[in-house]
Enzyme design. Structure first.
Site, PDB file in Angstrom:
ATOM      1  N   ASP A  80       0.854  -1.178   0.000  1.00 20.10           N
ATOM      2  CA  ASP A  80       0.000   0.000   0.000  1.00 20.10           C
ATOM      3  C   ASP A  80       0.895   1.236   0.000  1.00 20.10           C
ATOM      4  OD1 ASP A  80      -2.329   1.661   0.491  1.00 20.10           O
ATOM      5  OD2 ASP A  80      -1.690   1.754   2.579  1.00 20.10           O
ATOM      6  N   ASP A  82      -0.300   5.068   1.005  1.00 20.60           N
ATOM      7  CA  ASP A  82      -0.544   6.062   2.046  1.00 20.60           C
ATOM      8  C   ASP A  82      -0.438   5.465   3.447  1.00 20.60           C
ATOM      9  OD1 ASP A  82      -1.459   8.506   0.426  1.00 20.60           O
ATOM     10  OD2 ASP A  82      -2.723   6.905  -0.375  1.00 20.60           O
TER      11      ASP A  82
END
Length: 290
Positions: A80, A82
């Site tokens: 991922d 963020d």
């Protein structure tokens, strides 16, 4: 055979190793890097999650990763963006340029906790950016968004050792593509912000990269490479990463939200992202550091 890796960079002591062996009921201890990380080599383990929990409870401040010895060094890394590869939520920072950071950050937090439907929350947040000049995106990226400690070393080292690397995010290509280039990811899956005449329209173009899409991206690449599940490492922080994390042989929650912590194989709470190299048995002498 299972391995319990104990990680506390610069703080791991012989006493910690002895305590781990006591909790596990024995096992062979080996340093990966003295003072940083060590392995406790175990035989068959009936309930490895229970063992992990007991080791975490008995060794405060130490990150513990319990996994099968087979396929320990991974051949596919999926991450991922963020609050995982970078320390920020990019949409929150971008919203600040529209004077709406507090409003948008509150929605982001609820979405990451799994309290809101991700796609609906994304549409709501992007709508608040309607009319914002696209030039703010580059300013936001360069002024506000920074990689988390260890991110570059982790990705570059794994890639140099032959692993495929994929950055998959519910965020946007405007941020993800430059970051992927900087860190060393080969592939990117992300959302597109729609714009016209130099301004954002407040809409997302194309299909949304949500929790299901993240998991599909991992599965598709895993099957394309003809890899077993055990050969995949995935890391994220939010509830929307849970399906992706569950599709990995080693699914890691990095400073994870409770719903992700509950399903992750490992929880990285104390160390930076280079801990995932120690988790694979790779000593510092073999890292590609900045």
């Amino acid at each position: 055979m299972f391995i319990a890796t104990l990680i506390a960079a610069g703080r791991l002591r012989d006493d910690d190793l002895a305590r781990a062996s006591e909790i596990a009921g024995g096992g062979e201890l080996r340093w990966i890097d003295a003072g940083d990380a060590a392995d406790l080599l175990l035989g068959p383990v009936d309930d490895w999650r229970d063992l992990r929990d007991r080791l975490e409870a008995g060794l405060p401040g130490v990150d513990v990763i319990v996994q099968p010895a087979e396929e320990r060094e991974k051949r596919l890394f999926v991450a991922d963006m963020d609050s995982t590869m970078v320390g920020q939520e990019c949409i929150d920072e971008l919203a600040d340029f529209a004077g709406k950071k507090a409003e948008i950050a509150a929605v982001t937090e609820r979405a990451m906790q799994g309290e809101l439907d991700f796609a609906e929350a994304l549409h709501h947040r992007v709508a608040a950016l309607n009319g914002l000049g696209v030039g703010c995106i580059e300013r936001c990226r360069t002024e506000r968004v920074t990689p988390n400690a260890g991110a570059r070393t982790l990705v570059r080292t794994m890639r140099a050792r032959g692993a495929k690397t994929l950055l998959v995010t519910g965020g946007f290509h405007d941020f993800a593509d430059p970051l992927a280039s900087e860190l060393g990811f080969v592939e990117v899956r992300a959302n597109y912000l729609e714009s016209i005449f130099g301004h954002l329209t407040g809409r997302v173009a194309g299909e949304i990269v949500d929790a299901a899409a993240k998991a599909r991206a991992l599965i598709e690449l895993r099957e394309e490479l003809k890899l077993p599940k055990a050969a995949v490492l995935a890391v994220g922080d939010g509830a929307n990463d849970a399906p992706m994390i569950e599709e990995a042989g080693l699914g890691v929650a990095y400073r994870g939200k409770p719903k992700l912590d509950a399903v992750a194989d490992a929880r990285l709470r104390n160390n930076d992202l280079t801990a995932l190299l120690w988790a694979q048995g790779i000593p510092k002498a073999e890292w590609l550091e900045d």
